[in-house]
Scaffold this motif. Sequence first.
Motif, PDB file in Angstrom:
ATOM      1  N   TYR A 170       0.848  -1.202   0.000  1.00 32.72           N
ATOM      2  CA  TYR A 170       0.000   0.000   0.000  1.00 32.72           C
ATOM      3  C   TYR A 170       0.879   1.245   0.000  1.00 32.72           C
ATOM      4  N   SER A 175      -4.143  10.912   3.806  1.00 34.31           N
ATOM      5  CA  SER A 175      -5.542  11.265   3.604  1.00 34.31           C
ATOM      6  C   SER A 175      -5.692  12.774   3.401  1.00 34.31           C
ATOM      7  N   THR A 224     -11.621  10.562   2.024  1.00 35.23           N
ATOM      8  CA  THR A 224     -12.163  11.919   2.051  1.00 35.23           C
ATOM      9  C   THR A 224     -13.343  12.091   1.101  1.00 35.23           C
TER      10      THR A 224
HETATM   11  C1  1GP Z   1      -5.780   7.138   3.717  1.00 36.54           C
HETATM   12  O1  1GP Z   1      -5.409   6.858   1.460  1.00 36.54           O
HETATM   13  C2  1GP Z   1      -6.396   6.887   2.393  1.00 36.54           C
HETATM   14  O2  1GP Z   1      -4.950   6.067   4.047  1.00 36.54           O
HETATM   15  C3  1GP Z   1      -7.523   7.797   2.064  1.00 36.54           C
HETATM   16  O3  1GP Z   1      -7.119   9.037   1.569  1.00 36.54           O
HETATM   17  O4  1GP Z   1      -8.923  10.476   2.490  1.00 36.54           O
HETATM   18  O5  1GP Z   1      -7.473  11.319   0.647  1.00 36.54           O
HETATM   19  O6  1GP Z   1      -9.145   9.542   0.210  1.00 36.54           O
HETATM   20  P1  1GP Z   1      -8.219  10.139   1.201  1.00 36.54           P
END
Ligand code: 1GP
Length: 246
Positions: A170, A175, A224
């Motif tokens: 990953y 975020s 998000t």
């Molecule tokens: C966090 O990648 C995720 O680990 C989610 O990111 O909130 O920007 O979508 P977002």
Amino acid sequence: MTIADTIVELTRKKRLHFALLDPDKQKPSIAGHIAQTVSDAGSSAIMVGGSTLLSQKQVDETVQAIKKNSDLPVILFPSGAKFLSKYADAVFFMSLLNSNNLDYVIREHVKGAPFVKYSGLEPISMGYVIVEPGMTAGRVGEAELIKRDDPQTAVGYALAAEYLGMKFFYIEAGSGAPTPVPNEMIQAVKKNTSIPVIVGGGIRDSKTAKEKVHAGADIIITGTAIEKDKHFKTTLTDIVNAIEGV
Ligand code: 1GP
């Protein structure tokens, strides 16, 4: 079949979307409602976690509400051993490979492993790295952020994860990141590794999601987009449809 094997199998056929719900961002009842919408939109799993959690109770209640409202697998994305929940189906047993703090690399895992064993949660081994700008996850995780113009370092981490036997890699920008992981970096990682590549952080629309999948992402994570977008059902459906056929 295990959840991990099912996901790996699915990635051979199509590109997947996972939704990330942070128990800190909404009440459990709202999380339950969101889960239903996520499931209707065609996502393949719901991840639960966040960098600023305060209690296990928060996680338990959110997971229970999600399970009540959707049949999707719930996979924990924990920031520490305290935030595991026996009500989930699986846990990304992930090491933040570019953290300067051993807690996030291995020590929290040592603390949490017995809980995973006795709760029956399926552990899914995952190498996790954070790229600039990193946002809260980068700060809380004390990550030595991978520079955006340094795909080779990202490749090194991905290969190390694979050679350590991890099932997934990953790579995320944090975020809410203003710009997601660069396409060239995803391309380089994908070209050099054979484990599924998960990409997240700053992906809020179908155009961006498609771009990341074209670059080589097997799974796209969005958080998000769910929290902030009033029309998130349409956004999620668009993302799922845009990436599926790539
Ligand atoms: C966090 O990648 C995720 O680990 C989610 O990111 O909130 O920007 O979508 P977002």
